[in-house]
Design a protein around this motif. Structure first.
Motif, PDB file in Angstrom:
ATOM      1  N   SER A 195       0.834  -1.203   0.000  1.00 47.98           N
ATOM      2  CA  SER A 195       0.000   0.000   0.000  1.00 47.98           C
ATOM      3  C   SER A 195       0.866   1.249   0.000  1.00 47.98           C
ATOM      4  CB  SER A 195      -0.917   0.000   1.227  1.00 47.98           C
ATOM      5  OG  SER A 195      -1.784  -1.105   1.216  1.00 47.98           O
ATOM      6  N   VAL A 196       1.964   1.197   0.757  1.00 48.84           N
ATOM      7  CA  VAL A 196       2.891   2.328   0.766  1.00 48.84           C
ATOM      8  C   VAL A 196       3.507   2.509  -0.615  1.00 48.84           C
ATOM      9  CG1 VAL A 196       5.056   3.187   1.716  1.00 48.84           C
ATOM     10  CG2 VAL A 196       3.360   2.139   3.231  1.00 48.84           C
ATOM     11  N   ARG A 197       3.885   1.408  -1.256  1.00 51.05           N
ATOM     12  CA  ARG A 197       4.445   1.484  -2.618  1.00 51.05           C
ATOM     13  C   ARG A 197       3.436   2.085  -3.588  1.00 51.05           C
ATOM     14  NH1 ARG A 197       5.618  -3.328  -5.300  1.00 51.05           N
ATOM     15  NH2 ARG A 197       6.588  -1.973  -6.837  1.00 51.05           N
ATOM     16  N   LEU A 198       2.181   1.633  -3.474  1.00 53.82           N
ATOM     17  CA  LEU A 198       1.139   2.168  -4.363  1.00 53.82           C
ATOM     18  C   LEU A 198       0.942   3.658  -4.109  1.00 53.82           C
ATOM     19  CD1 LEU A 198      -1.004   1.690  -6.492  1.00 53.82           C
ATOM     20  CD2 LEU A 198      -2.583   0.991  -4.674  1.00 53.82           C
ATOM     21  N   SER A 199       0.989   4.069  -2.860  1.00 55.72           N
ATOM     22  CA  SER A 199       0.857   5.493  -2.534  1.00 55.72           C
ATOM     23  C   SER A 199       2.019   6.290  -3.130  1.00 55.72           C
ATOM     24  CB  SER A 199       0.804   5.666  -1.022  1.00 55.72           C
ATOM     25  OG  SER A 199       0.744   7.037  -0.673  1.00 55.72           O
ATOM     26  N   ASP A 200       3.215   5.722  -3.039  1.00 55.60           N
ATOM     27  CA  ASP A 200       4.380   6.402  -3.629  1.00 55.60           C
ATOM     28  C   ASP A 200       4.242   6.527  -5.136  1.00 55.60           C
ATOM     29  OD1 ASP A 200       5.471   6.647  -1.126  1.00 55.60           O
ATOM     30  OD2 ASP A 200       6.748   4.859  -1.310  1.00 55.60           O
ATOM     31  N   LEU A 201       3.719   5.478  -5.797  1.00 57.24           N
ATOM     32  CA  LEU A 201       3.535   5.526  -7.247  1.00 57.24           C
ATOM     33  C   LEU A 201       2.514   6.597  -7.633  1.00 57.24           C
ATOM     34  CD1 LEU A 201       3.533   1.718  -8.177  1.00 57.24           C
ATOM     35  CD2 LEU A 201       5.304   3.401  -8.698  1.00 57.24           C
ATOM     36  N   ILE A 202       1.437   6.676  -6.858  1.00 59.48           N
ATOM     37  CA  ILE A 202       0.411   7.689  -7.140  1.00 59.48           C
ATOM     38  C   ILE A 202       0.996   9.086  -6.966  1.00 59.48           C
ATOM     39  CG2 ILE A 202      -1.771   8.655  -6.333  1.00 59.48           C
ATOM     40  CD1 ILE A 202      -2.626   5.801  -5.629  1.00 59.48           C
ATOM     41  N   ASN A 203       1.746   9.275  -5.890  1.00 61.40           N
ATOM     42  CA  ASN A 203       2.369  10.577  -5.657  1.00 61.40           C
ATOM     43  C   ASN A 203       3.378  10.918  -6.748  1.00 61.40           C
ATOM     44  OD1 ASN A 203       0.917  11.027  -3.280  1.00 61.40           O
ATOM     45  ND2 ASN A 203       2.445   9.968  -2.024  1.00 61.40           N
ATOM     46  N   ALA A 204       4.144   9.887  -7.199  1.00 58.61           N
ATOM     47  CA  ALA A 204       5.132  10.120  -8.257  1.00 58.61           C
ATOM     48  C   ALA A 204       4.442  10.521  -9.561  1.00 58.61           C
ATOM     49  CB  ALA A 204       5.981   8.873  -8.464  1.00 58.61           C
ATOM     50  N   ALA A 205       3.322   9.839  -9.886  1.00 59.78           N
ATOM     51  CA  ALA A 205       2.586  10.193 -11.112  1.00 59.78           C
ATOM     52  C   ALA A 205       2.038  11.610 -11.028  1.00 59.78           C
ATOM     53  CB  ALA A 205       1.452   9.191 -11.336  1.00 59.78           C
ATOM     54  N   PHE A 206       1.537  11.969  -9.857  1.00 55.02           N
ATOM     55  CA  PHE A 206       1.008  13.321  -9.675  1.00 55.02           C
ATOM     56  C   PHE A 206       2.130  14.360  -9.764  1.00 55.02           C
ATOM     57  CE2 PHE A 206      -0.364  16.831  -6.834  1.00 55.02           C
ATOM     58  CZ  PHE A 206      -1.449  17.257  -7.583  1.00 55.02           C
ATOM     59  N   ASP A 207       3.267  14.068  -9.125  1.00 57.03           N
ATOM     60  CA  ASP A 207       4.404  14.992  -9.196  1.00 57.03           C
ATOM     61  C   ASP A 207       4.919  15.118 -10.619  1.00 57.03           C
ATOM     62  OD1 ASP A 207       4.237  15.409  -6.491  1.00 57.03           O
ATOM     63  OD2 ASP A 207       5.775  13.930  -5.979  1.00 57.03           O
ATOM     64  N   LEU A 208       4.919  13.995 -11.363  1.00 59.64           N
ATOM     65  CA  LEU A 208       5.376  14.041 -12.759  1.00 59.64           C
ATOM     66  C   LEU A 208       4.475  14.926 -13.601  1.00 59.64           C
ATOM     67  CD1 LEU A 208       7.339  12.986 -14.886  1.00 59.64           C
ATOM     68  CD2 LEU A 208       5.811  11.047 -15.246  1.00 59.64           C
ATOM     69  N   SER A 209       3.173  14.844 -13.382  1.00 56.53           N
ATOM     70  CA  SER A 209       2.249  15.708 -14.137  1.00 56.53           C
ATOM     71  C   SER A 209       2.491  17.172 -13.793  1.00 56.53           C
ATOM     72  CB  SER A 209       0.802  15.322 -13.839  1.00 56.53           C
ATOM     73  OG  SER A 209       0.474  15.582 -12.485  1.00 56.53           O
ATOM     74  N   LEU A 210       2.803  17.454 -12.523  1.00 56.94           N
ATOM     75  CA  LEU A 210       3.086  18.837 -12.127  1.00 56.94           C
ATOM     76  C   LEU A 210       4.389  19.317 -12.756  1.00 56.94           C
ATOM     77  CD1 LEU A 210       2.123  18.821  -8.332  1.00 56.94           C
ATOM     78  CD2 LEU A 210       0.822  19.765 -10.234  1.00 56.94           C
ATOM     79  N   LEU A 211       5.402  18.439 -12.808  1.00 56.87           N
ATOM     80  CA  LEU A 211       6.686  18.824 -13.397  1.00 56.87           C
ATOM     81  C   LEU A 211       6.531  19.121 -14.882  1.00 56.87           C
ATOM     82  CD1 LEU A 211       9.114  16.259 -11.696  1.00 56.87           C
ATOM     83  CD2 LEU A 211       9.085  18.732 -11.362  1.00 56.87           C
ATOM     84  N   LYS A 212       5.817  18.265 -15.604  1.00 62.40           N
ATOM     85  CA  LYS A 212       5.669  18.452 -17.044  1.00 62.40           C
ATOM     86  C   LYS A 212       4.839  19.688 -17.376  1.00 62.40           C
ATOM     87  CE  LYS A 212       6.362  13.743 -18.670  1.00 62.40           C
ATOM     88  NZ  LYS A 212       5.818  12.616 -19.463  1.00 62.40           N
ATOM     89  N   SER A 213       3.901  20.018 -16.510  1.00 59.02           N
ATOM     90  CA  SER A 213       3.072  21.201 -16.765  1.00 59.02           C
ATOM     91  C   SER A 213       3.753  22.480 -16.307  1.00 59.02           C
ATOM     92  CB  SER A 213       1.726  21.055 -16.047  1.00 59.02           C
ATOM     93  OG  SER A 213       1.910  21.000 -14.636  1.00 59.02           O
TER      94      SER A 213
END
Length: 203
Positions: free
Chosen positions: A151-169
């Protein structure tokens, strides 16, 4: 004083008339066409636009003017194609920008939508780990601990995807920092250890 006979005067007048006729023909068939060609080229230099040169009849200069006009038509055709390609590229870029925004919005929405149920799952696992719902056997504790780590890994993946979208935008600046590579490898080994053992693979 020179004394000319009648025939000599006639010949001189005839030669003079012939010279005048040749000069007039030269001006008509060569000088004027050249002036028109030069004027057409000068007009193109002033306006920056390709302009067809005037047709020149009964003259070798007509070959020059025709060739130039043919070249001008080819250049105009290439410019028209280039303009069409630029417009098409601009349209595709606009569509690409729209798709990028849609993708960023999708990642942002998915991240928010997944965080709520995942947080509930992680809180439930914490309650079970703490024994609030009753004591756990060793096998149950290992199973709950594995679920919590995933669950912690999944949370990290979700946060990473969200951070990646913020970085690209461009809405979030990139911040580089040192990390523990050995620790990262140990975490990766622990995550894949169970699957590796079931496949008889040694990590």
């Amino acid at each position: 004083f020179f004394c000319f006979s009648e025939w000599q005067l006639i010949l001189m007048i005839g030669a003079l008339c012939l010279a005048l006729l040749i000069m007039a023909s030269y001006q008509r068939y060569l000088t004027r066409p050249l002036q028109r060609l030069v004027g057409g080229i000068a007009a193109m230099e002033r306006t920056g636009k390709l302009t067809r040169l005037p047709a020149i009849s009964h003259s070798e200069l007509d070959v020059v003017a025709t060739g130039f006009n043919r070249l001008a038509e080819q250049v105009e055709d290439q410019q028209r194609r280039l303009r069409d390609q630029i417009l098409e590229l601009q349209r595709l870029n606009a569509e690409l920008d729209q798709l990028i925004h849609l993708k960023d919005d999708f990642l942002s929405t998915i991240s928010h939508q997944l965080r709520t149920p995942l947080t509930t799952i992680m809180e439930g696992l914490d309650i079970m780990r703490e024994g609030v719902l009753g004591p756990l056997t060793g096998e149950q504790r290992t199973f709950v601990q594995t679920m919590h780590e995933n669950s912690v890994r999944l949370s990290d993946l979700i946060n990473a995807a969200f951070d990646l979208s913020l970085l690209k935008s461009g809405r979030h600046p990139l911040q580089r920092q040192a990390t523990d590579l050995a620790g990262l490898l140990r975490e990766s080994q622990a995550s894949w250890q169970g699957l590796a053992q079931s496949q008889v693979i040694r990590l």
